[in-house]
Write an enzyme that holds these catalytic residues in place. Structure first.
Site, PDB file in Angstrom:
ATOM      1  N   HIS A  39     -14.782   5.519   6.510  1.00  0.00           N
ATOM      2  CA  HIS A  39     -14.696   6.409   7.669  1.00  0.00           C
ATOM      3  C   HIS A  39     -16.068   6.776   8.208  1.00  0.00           C
ATOM      4  O   HIS A  39     -16.174   7.534   9.169  1.00  0.00           O
ATOM      5  CB  HIS A  39     -13.925   7.676   7.304  1.00  0.00           C
ATOM      6  CG  HIS A  39     -12.497   7.412   6.957  1.00  0.00           C
ATOM      7  ND1 HIS A  39     -12.035   7.322   5.670  1.00  0.00           N
ATOM      8  CD2 HIS A  39     -11.426   7.166   7.742  1.00  0.00           C
ATOM      9  CE1 HIS A  39     -10.744   7.055   5.673  1.00  0.00           C
ATOM     10  NE2 HIS A  39     -10.352   6.962   6.920  1.00  0.00           N
TER      11      HIS A  39
ATOM     12  N   ASP B  15       0.816  -1.216   0.000  1.00  0.00           N
ATOM     13  CA  ASP B  15       0.000   0.000   0.000  1.00  0.00           C
ATOM     14  C   ASP B  15       0.850   1.267   0.000  1.00  0.00           C
ATOM     15  O   ASP B  15       1.818   1.382   0.755  1.00  0.00           O
ATOM     16  CB  ASP B  15      -0.915   0.021   1.225  1.00  0.00           C
ATOM     17  CG  ASP B  15      -2.023  -1.011   1.134  1.00  0.00           C
ATOM     18  OD1 ASP B  15      -2.287  -1.475   0.020  1.00  0.00           O
ATOM     19  OD2 ASP B  15      -2.619  -1.334   2.178  1.00  0.00           O
TER      20      ASP B  15
END
Length: 769
Positions: free
Chosen positions: A705, A612
């Site tokens: 989120h 990542d």
């Protein structure tokens, strides 16, 4: 006497008091009044701490329950109508804008279902701000009086502060047009916004504020001509309004020189510049001051944790005094200290010699005061001597120069940074290897970190349970996550990362050259705090870091299991990096360590490896030019160095989130599959930019989120919009980011709906063929 100033202080509390209270409020465990009381306690503590340290100019309105830019959106009524139609209390509307809100109707309340506003990185930091969202119907007005209230709050404690407010040009330029007003350029709203700014400033003056710090950080960016011109429009207007206090126009994070013409001659009381990031700009910025304007010298680093080198800082401040006079110079932090941990005194486990190299926010207060005293002629001999000793110790320590690492660095060749074959050939081989369906589904890596996981990991770290007990617990968690993924029909699986505390800290703890804190928390966004590792020396990998766990996870499923690693640029950017060697050097050292791990994973039978790089865009220099071109070259090189040692049949994935991304930057990495945060993007041009991306891509389909759960129909509609532009045979279905911060019910519902939508399109395209 030269004054000292702090542009802002961390608002999280020394032991994360704000996080605990905010999340308790979200979970219905405390009232709004109790949450507000926590904020008041933190503010009082911070102001008193700075006053006791001897800081002359202390900021107020640097506190926020989520984000300071979101605070300004709420204050100026920049609230899209989708948030106001539910008539929620102001605090709940604020949090709905930040993180979305979804709740069922009750006897007394109606149902609410609204997504969060877009969140992006704050310049080149790992802090995220909530992007102001403007439309043709935006009506500016004051909603409340937060800056005034907090100024008066400090005054009641006997502490005079300087309120801080983001400036009008930056507020508009950092915003975006709402989806129903894509033809609107936010900066065009300046003349409508300015009277509301003036009203706020007049209220601050009436409350007693003599000076206001007005932040215009966009001055370190490449600005179009109309935005440059907006500074004169804005500050000429504010200067013309009777009753407005004196303004200190503040910039940070870079060199303001290319935009000097935009601020030269502005009728403000003074300017603040960041001389940590660019000490060479002193000559240029001093030249634009009139004979009364103040020069605030940002010389104590607001972004890193290394102890200030007093000798060099004092030398620079003295140069500033020579140019404008001691009565017009202020010694300051380079930016707000929001980006640094609160207090080094709370670190009891650090090696004492290495600890002596560091300075956290509380210690930086003393640094600012000491430099101001030194240039004013006060006797600070003992502090200067201790500082010089600490700086010398760090330079000479053996950890800063590992000969084995340096030798390996010298042996890097271009061949090591490229895969054996181009992507089309790799793709053909990988199709035979994995036999994945159309619209393959996967997640980014982490699954919910439950309280049980956190408690058990904490017990193990404190020696309260044995390694055997901990290993058995982790295996059980992996078994449950793997079974869940198989049950809902995901195609490429992850082990869920129950053993990992953080995607950077976990690796730093297994690499040589790092130091770690116990309470070194820094806010990333909202209630999400991180403890960045500290790169103290040359980096190397003593041994495998993830292989055993990944091999176990693959052993309990026949589906492909991703090995999960964090990329070199992200480890670098989400740590506190060294300031004595280049970032390129540190990234390549990390890449060599990760290369060994990737190759070990492949040898152990892990044939899908995700590395990542969410911080790739964050590290991009803020201005176009040679520095940016060099960064893009070495950042891509470090990723490829980490990932290019594998066979063509091994599929390399990467992930990026919460940034404005350029497909060309991602293309240079040559990953087989990339996943990109997309759920908060509502500009169709963003999809178009990736239409010709040559490799495979997953545009994130839901916001991790937010606790909000998109329906299957919503997923179908979103994928449908993407497929109008993007090729179906190249498209993967995945969330925006890892699911670590979510709870299981919403995770289960969201992923189930996502998989159902993927199957819908799988069937649809199968019938076409």
């Amino acid at each position: 006497m030269v004054q000292s100033a702090v542009l802002g202080f961390p608002r999280i509390g020394a032991f994360r008091e704000l996080k605990k209270s905010t999340e308790a409020y979200w979970n219905g465990k405390i009232t709004a009044d109790q949450l507000l009381a926590t904020g008041k306690e933190i503010r009082a503590h911070n102001w008193k701490l700075q006053k006791d340290a001897g800081v002359d100019i202390i900021a107020s309105n640097d506190f926020s329950f989520y984000d300071q830019i979101l605070d300004l959106s709420a204050l100026f009524n920049v609230i899209p109508s989708r948030y106001t139609k539910y008539n929620l209390p102001a605090l709940d509307t604020y949090f709905a804008m930040a993180r979305g809100l979804q709740r069922k109707a009750t006897e007394t309340t109606k149902a609410v279902d609204v997504p969060a506003l877009e969140m992006v990185k704050w310049f080149d930091s790992n802090y995220h701000y909530v992007r102001p969202t403007f439309s043709h119907s935006t009506t500016f007005k004051l909603n409340g009086s937060k800056p005034v209230d907090e100024y008066l709050e400090a005054k009641a404690l006997g502490i005079e502060t300087r309120p801080v407010v983001a400036g009008p040009v930056s507020f508009l330029y950092l915003g975006k047009s709402d989806k129903d007003s894509l033809d609107l350029e936010p900066i065009s709203l300046l003349e409508k916004l300015l009277p509301v700014y003036a009203e706020l400033l007049k209220k601050l003056a009436a409350a007693g504020a003599k000076t206001v710090q007005i932040d215009e950080p966009t001055l370190v960016l490449d600005l179009p001509k109309n935005v440059q011109a907006a500074f004169k429009t804005a500050y000429d207007y504010l200067a013309s309004v009777e009753g407005v206090p004196e303004l200190i126009l503040t910039t940070y994070f870079g060199d303001v020189t290319p935009n000097l013409d935009a601020i030269k001659g502005l009728k403000v009381a003074g300017f603040h510049f960041d001389f940590v990031r660019d000490p060479e700009q002193l000559e240029s910025v001093a030249s634009i001051l009139n004979d009364k304007q103040i020069l605030s010298v940002g010389i104590v680093d607001g972004r890193n944790i290394w102890k200030n080198d007093f000798a060099s800082s004092i030398a620079l401040v003295k140069k500033a005094i020579e140019k404008v006079g001691s009565d017009r110079v202020v010694v300051a932090t380079s930016s707000s200290l929001l980006h640094t941990p609160v207090d080094l005194a709370n670190e009891k486990k650090l090696d004492p010699e290495i600890k002596d190299w560091f300075s956290f926010a509380t210690q930086k207060l003393d640094e600012v005061v000491t430099i101001a005293k030194a240039v004013s002629g006060a006797d600070v001999t003992d502090k200067l001597a201790a500082n010089a000793k600490s700086v010398k110790s760090r330079k000479e320590h053996e950890i800063t120069n590992d000969s084995a690492v340096r030798k390996r660095m010298s042996e890097i060749t271009d061949d090591l940074t490229h895969r054996k074959s181009p992507f089309p050939k790799r793709l053909a081989i990988q199709k035979e290897e994995f036999h994945l369906p159309l619209f393959p589904t996967t997640t980014i890596g982490s699954f919910p970190q439950t309280k049980e996981i956190r408690v058990t990991r904490n017990k193990f770290s404190k020696g309260k349970i044995s390694e055997e007990e901990y290993t058995a617990f982790i295996k059980k968690q992996i078994q449950e996550v793997v079974k869940f993924q198989e049950d809902i029909g995901l195609d490429v699986l992850v082990h869920g990362e129950p053993e990992r505390n953080d995607m950077v800290q976990y690796f730093g703890e297994r690499l040589k050259g790092f130091a770690f804190t116990t309470n070194g928390w820094v806010q990333s966004y909202g209630s999400r705090y991180v403890r960045p590792p500290i790169i103290v020396g040359d980096v190397s990998r003593p041994g495998p870091m993830t292989v055993k766990t990944s091999v176990y996870a693959q052993s309990i499923t026949k589906k492909p299991m991703k090995g999960m690693l964090t990329g070199p640029v992200t480890i670098l950017r989400w740590s506190f990096p060294r300031d004595d060697v280049s970032q390129k050097t540190q990234a390549l050292q990390l890449a060599l360590s990760l290369r060994d791990e990737v190759e070990d994973l492949e040898k152990a039978g892990i044939n899908v490896v995700q590395v990542d790089e969410p911080a790739l865009r964050e590290g991009l220099p803020l201005r176009a030019g040679a520095e940016r071109s060099a960064y893009l070259k070495w950042a891509a090189e470090s990723f490829r160095l980490a990932t290019s040692g594998v066979k063509d049949s091994t599929q390399i994935h990467s992930h990026f989130c919460y940034s404005d991304l350029d497909p060309n930057h991602i293309k240079a990495l040559d990953a087989d599959v990339v996943s990109i945060e997309f759920s908060k993007k509502d500009d169709p041009n963003y999809i178009q930019e990736f239409a010709n991306y040559p490799n495979h891509i997953g545009l994130g389909l839901f916001d991790i989120h937010s606790p909000r759960v998109p329906s299957e129909e919503e997923f179908v509609a979103r994928i449908g919009e993407i497929l109008k532009i993007y090729q179906p045979e190249k498209f993967w279905c995945n969330p925006d980011c890892g699911l670590k911060t979510r709870k299981w019910p919403e995770t289960t519902a969201s992923l189930t709906n996502m998989v159902a939508a993927a199957k819908y399109y799988r069937n649809k395209y199968a019938k076409k063929n």
